[in-house]
Design a protein around this motif. Structure first.
Motif, PDB file in Angstrom:
ATOM      1  N   TYR A  72       0.871  -1.174   0.000  1.00 42.06           N
ATOM      2  CA  TYR A  72       0.000   0.000   0.000  1.00 42.06           C
ATOM      3  C   TYR A  72       0.909   1.225   0.000  1.00 42.06           C
ATOM      4  N   ASN A  73       1.240   1.728  -1.201  1.00 41.54           N
ATOM      5  CA  ASN A  73       2.143   2.887  -1.308  1.00 41.54           C
ATOM      6  C   ASN A  73       1.327   4.164  -1.154  1.00 41.54           C
ATOM      7  N   ARG A  74       0.928   4.410   0.069  1.00 43.91           N
ATOM      8  CA  ARG A  74      -0.112   5.383   0.374  1.00 43.91           C
ATOM      9  C   ARG A  74       0.226   6.806  -0.073  1.00 43.91           C
ATOM     10  N   VAL A  75      -0.776   7.473  -0.637  1.00 49.66           N
ATOM     11  CA  VAL A  75      -0.664   8.853  -1.094  1.00 49.66           C
ATOM     12  C   VAL A  75      -0.954   9.775   0.080  1.00 49.66           C
ATOM     13  N   GLY A  76      -0.129  10.785   0.276  1.00 54.51           N
ATOM     14  CA  GLY A  76      -0.296  11.701   1.391  1.00 54.51           C
ATOM     15  C   GLY A  76      -1.595  12.472   1.335  1.00 54.51           C
ATOM     16  N   LYS A  77      -2.211  12.666   2.499  1.00 55.03           N
ATOM     17  CA  LYS A  77      -3.446  13.423   2.663  1.00 55.03           C
ATOM     18  C   LYS A  77      -4.613  12.802   1.908  1.00 55.03           C
ATOM     19  N   CYS A  78      -4.623  11.483   1.845  1.00 58.49           N
ATOM     20  CA  CYS A  78      -5.732  10.760   1.210  1.00 58.49           C
ATOM     21  C   CYS A  78      -6.295   9.703   2.158  1.00 58.49           C
ATOM     22  N   GLY A  79      -6.329  10.011   3.438  1.00 54.07           N
ATOM     23  CA  GLY A  79      -6.945   9.111   4.405  1.00 54.07           C
ATOM     24  C   GLY A  79      -6.111   7.921   4.799  1.00 54.07           C
ATOM     25  N   SER A  80      -4.825   7.924   4.451  1.00 56.73           N
ATOM     26  CA  SER A  80      -4.041   6.710   4.674  1.00 56.73           C
ATOM     27  C   SER A  80      -3.789   6.435   6.153  1.00 56.73           C
ATOM     28  N   ARG A  81      -3.750   7.478   6.964  1.00 53.79           N
ATOM     29  CA  ARG A  81      -3.513   7.221   8.379  1.00 53.79           C
ATOM     30  C   ARG A  81      -4.707   6.511   9.007  1.00 53.79           C
ATOM     31  N   ARG A 159      -7.262  17.437  -1.772  1.00 54.09           N
ATOM     32  CA  ARG A 159      -5.996  16.954  -1.210  1.00 54.09           C
ATOM     33  C   ARG A 159      -5.013  18.101  -1.029  1.00 54.09           C
ATOM     34  N   PHE A 160      -4.920  18.963  -2.033  1.00 57.53           N
ATOM     35  CA  PHE A 160      -4.002  20.098  -1.953  1.00 57.53           C
ATOM     36  C   PHE A 160      -4.382  21.035  -0.807  1.00 57.53           C
ATOM     37  N   LEU A 161      -5.665  21.383  -0.689  1.00 55.61           N
ATOM     38  CA  LEU A 161      -6.100  22.298   0.364  1.00 55.61           C
ATOM     39  C   LEU A 161      -5.876  21.699   1.750  1.00 55.61           C
ATOM     40  N   SER A 162      -6.164  20.400   1.883  1.00 60.18           N
ATOM     41  CA  SER A 162      -5.954  19.747   3.166  1.00 60.18           C
ATOM     42  C   SER A 162      -4.492  19.827   3.581  1.00 60.18           C
ATOM     43  N   ASN A 163      -3.598  19.587   2.630  1.00 63.36           N
ATOM     44  CA  ASN A 163      -2.174  19.645   2.927  1.00 63.36           C
ATOM     45  C   ASN A 163      -1.724  21.077   3.213  1.00 63.36           C
ATOM     46  N   PHE A 165      -3.333  23.678   4.526  1.00 66.16           N
ATOM     47  CA  PHE A 165      -3.696  24.190   5.842  1.00 66.16           C
ATOM     48  C   PHE A 165      -3.155  23.310   6.970  1.00 66.16           C
ATOM     49  N   PHE A 166      -3.024  22.018   6.709  1.00 68.32           N
ATOM     50  CA  PHE A 166      -2.490  21.140   7.740  1.00 68.32           C
ATOM     51  C   PHE A 166      -1.027  21.457   8.020  1.00 68.32           C
ATOM     52  N   ARG A 167      -0.262  21.764   6.983  1.00 66.63           N
ATOM     53  CA  ARG A 167       1.136  22.145   7.177  1.00 66.63           C
ATOM     54  C   ARG A 167       1.252  23.370   8.072  1.00 66.63           C
ATOM     55  N   ARG A 168       0.280  24.247   8.011  1.00 65.18           N
ATOM     56  CA  ARG A 168       0.343  25.495   8.761  1.00 65.18           C
ATOM     57  C   ARG A 168      -0.251  25.394  10.163  1.00 65.18           C
ATOM     58  N   PHE A 169      -1.389  24.708  10.260  1.00 65.04           N
ATOM     59  CA  PHE A 169      -2.147  24.786  11.507  1.00 65.04           C
ATOM     60  C   PHE A 169      -2.446  23.433  12.147  1.00 65.04           C
ATOM     61  N   ARG A 170      -2.017  22.365  11.500  1.00 67.64           N
ATOM     62  CA  ARG A 170      -2.276  21.026  12.036  1.00 67.64           C
ATOM     63  C   ARG A 170      -3.768  20.834  12.308  1.00 67.64           C
ATOM     64  N   ASP A 171      -4.123  20.351  13.536  1.00 67.84           N
ATOM     65  CA  ASP A 171      -5.531  20.097  13.821  1.00 67.84           C
ATOM     66  C   ASP A 171      -5.887  20.646  15.185  1.00 67.84           C
ATOM     67  N   TRP A 172      -7.065  20.272  15.663  1.00 64.84           N
ATOM     68  CA  TRP A 172      -7.610  20.849  16.888  1.00 64.84           C
ATOM     69  C   TRP A 172      -6.918  20.374  18.154  1.00 64.84           C
ATOM     70  N   ARG A 173      -5.994  19.400  18.035  1.00 65.54           N
ATOM     71  CA  ARG A 173      -5.446  18.775  19.241  1.00 65.54           C
ATOM     72  C   ARG A 173      -4.615  19.728  20.100  1.00 65.54           C
ATOM     73  N   GLY A 174      -4.179  20.829  19.561  1.00 64.35           N
ATOM     74  CA  GLY A 174      -3.417  21.779  20.363  1.00 64.35           C
ATOM     75  C   GLY A 174      -3.282  23.085  19.624  1.00 64.35           C
ATOM     76  N   GLU A 175      -3.613  24.187  20.273  1.00 66.06           N
ATOM     77  CA  GLU A 175      -3.591  25.475  19.598  1.00 66.06           C
ATOM     78  C   GLU A 175      -2.206  25.828  19.098  1.00 66.06           C
ATOM     79  N   GLN A 176      -1.174  25.443  19.853  1.00 72.91           N
ATOM     80  CA  GLN A 176       0.192  25.777  19.476  1.00 72.91           C
ATOM     81  C   GLN A 176       0.902  24.605  18.797  1.00 72.91           C
ATOM     82  N   ASN A 177       0.155  23.568  18.459  1.00 75.61           N
ATOM     83  CA  ASN A 177       0.769  22.368  17.885  1.00 75.61           C
ATOM     84  C   ASN A 177       1.531  22.691  16.608  1.00 75.61           C
ATOM     85  N   HIS A 178       0.969  23.550  15.775  1.00 74.11           N
ATOM     86  CA  HIS A 178       1.602  23.862  14.501  1.00 74.11           C
ATOM     87  C   HIS A 178       2.928  24.595  14.686  1.00 74.11           C
TER      88      HIS A 178
END
Length: 376
Positions: A72-81, A159-163, A165-178
């Motif tokens: 499974y050569n998983r593509v980034g930001k396509c639900g692979s995790r 996929r592009f948009l998810s990547n 914003f995720f690179r910049r702000f990560r997710d809700w798990r921590g305000e300063q996580n990014h």
């Protein structure tokens, strides 16, 4: 052809259990009812005494499922995790070897690194499922047995948009996580408006950065890195010849159903696990923050820059729907829609477990390709 592989798996999957039963030998007993040859030794203890091998032949080999080698050569930001988490649960339940690489920033390999990686993959005890962010590897080119490939892709702009914003702000798990995960990113880059990035043609929002999904299927050839017809057609050819299934994230439940049907030894019960409260609790890590929708003008520009990516995505979507019809699968997902020039683009695609951060690949001094292997 992928459709042929579908029916081959069906035939071998059904015969697996009958073969397993047929491979059992009958234990002979003496007049007192004691089993003969109960001490299975491969050495003659006394002269003239026969061995178990001479009386019964060698022990039956372990019957492996078909196929027993899956990549499974998983593509980034396509639900692979999300899928990797499911695979960890399934591997323990069904007793197959699941090896997941923690290398996320090296998808292109030298020829030497390709050979080393393919040999290491082939040495994993079967049945195995190996997964890593890596562009397609052609095992047969180096005379190594080719495994079966699977993958999942996603609407290219999503996929592009998810990547982005995720690179910049990560997710809700921590305000300063990014700030912790991307300390080198300056504020003017972190808070760069997506519309400015697209309309003013910043490198992050233009080719070759936007040419992302196709190389995962095109392979390691240098031309696979260049947007164009050659890479697009090579990617389509590899899908048809080497991939058992490429699903689309927008119809994930149907993807899981097909994987369960095509690879039962690996994916039986995957949908029930995915829907279970325990899994939902474990996987409740969704929601990239600060994710505004680009303007219509920006989406139009982005779409034009990603025409090859959309050509490939539409090809995969059509192939996926064709496989569902062939196998008689009643869809559990709402059908995807091609947008009226992206106004109805599925920007609300379900956000799943976020990927580990995928850093820009350095051109040289990349870490050795062998460092991924952890024996199961």
């Amino acid at each position: 052809m992928a459709s042929c592989a579908l029916f081959v798996v069906g035939v071998f999957g059904k015969s697996h259990w009958s073969d397993k039963l047929a491979s059992r030998h009958t234990v002979q007993r003496d007049r007192q009812g004691k089993p003969q040859g109960s001490h299975l030794t491969f050495k003659k203890e006394r002269k003239g005494e026969s061995t178990f091998v001479e009386d019964h032949g060698p022990p039956a080999p372990r019957v492996l499922p078909f196929p027993s080698q899956v990549v499974y050569n998983r593509v980034g930001k396509c639900g692979s995790r999300t899928v990797v988490l499911l695979l960890r649960i399934l591997a323990e339940r069904h007793q197959f070897n699941m090896v997941s690489s923690d290398i996320h920033n090296k998808t292109r390999l030298t020829k030497h690194e390709q050979v080393d990686l393919m040999k290491n993959i082939s040495n994993i005890p079967q049945p195995y499922l190996y997964t890593r962010h890596v562009h397609f590897l052609n095992f047969t080119r180096f005379r190594i047995e080719q495994p079966v490939y699977i993958n999942i892709i996603r609407d290219p702009i999503n996929r592009f948009l998810s990547n982005y914003f995720f690179r910049r702000f990560r997710d809700w798990r921590g305000e300063q996580n990014h700030l912790i995960r991307t300390p080198g990113m300056k504020d003017d880059e972190r808070y760069l408006d997506i519309n400015v990035c697209i309309l003013e043609n910043y490198p992050e929002c233009s080719n070759p950065r936007l040419f992302y999904i196709i190389p995962y299927f095109c392979g390691q050839h240098p031309q696979c890195r260049e947007p164009g017809v050659w890479a697009l057609e090579r990617a389509k050819q590899n899908v048809q010849e080497n991939f058992l299934l490429v699903g689309i994230l927008e119809e994930l439940e149907d993807v899981l159903l097909l994987l369960e049907r095509l690879l039962p030894h690996f994916f039986t019960d995957v949908l029930s696990i995915y829907k279970s409260p325990d899994y939902r609790k474990m996987g409740n890590m969704t929601g990239t923050v600060r994710k505004p929708t680009p303007s219509r003008e920006a989406l139009q520009v982005l779409y034009q820059r990603m025409r090859d990516e959309y050509d490939f995505y539409n090809f995969i979507r059509d192939q996926f729907h064709l496989m569902k019809r062939k196998i008689g699968l009643k869809s559990l997902s709402r059908p995807t829609h091609q947008p009226d020039f992206l106004l109805s683009l599925a920007l609300k695609t379900q956000e799943l477990l976020e990927e580990e951060e995928e850093q820009q690949e350095p051109e040289e001094d990349l870490e050795d390709a062998n460092s991924w292997l952890v024996q199961p």
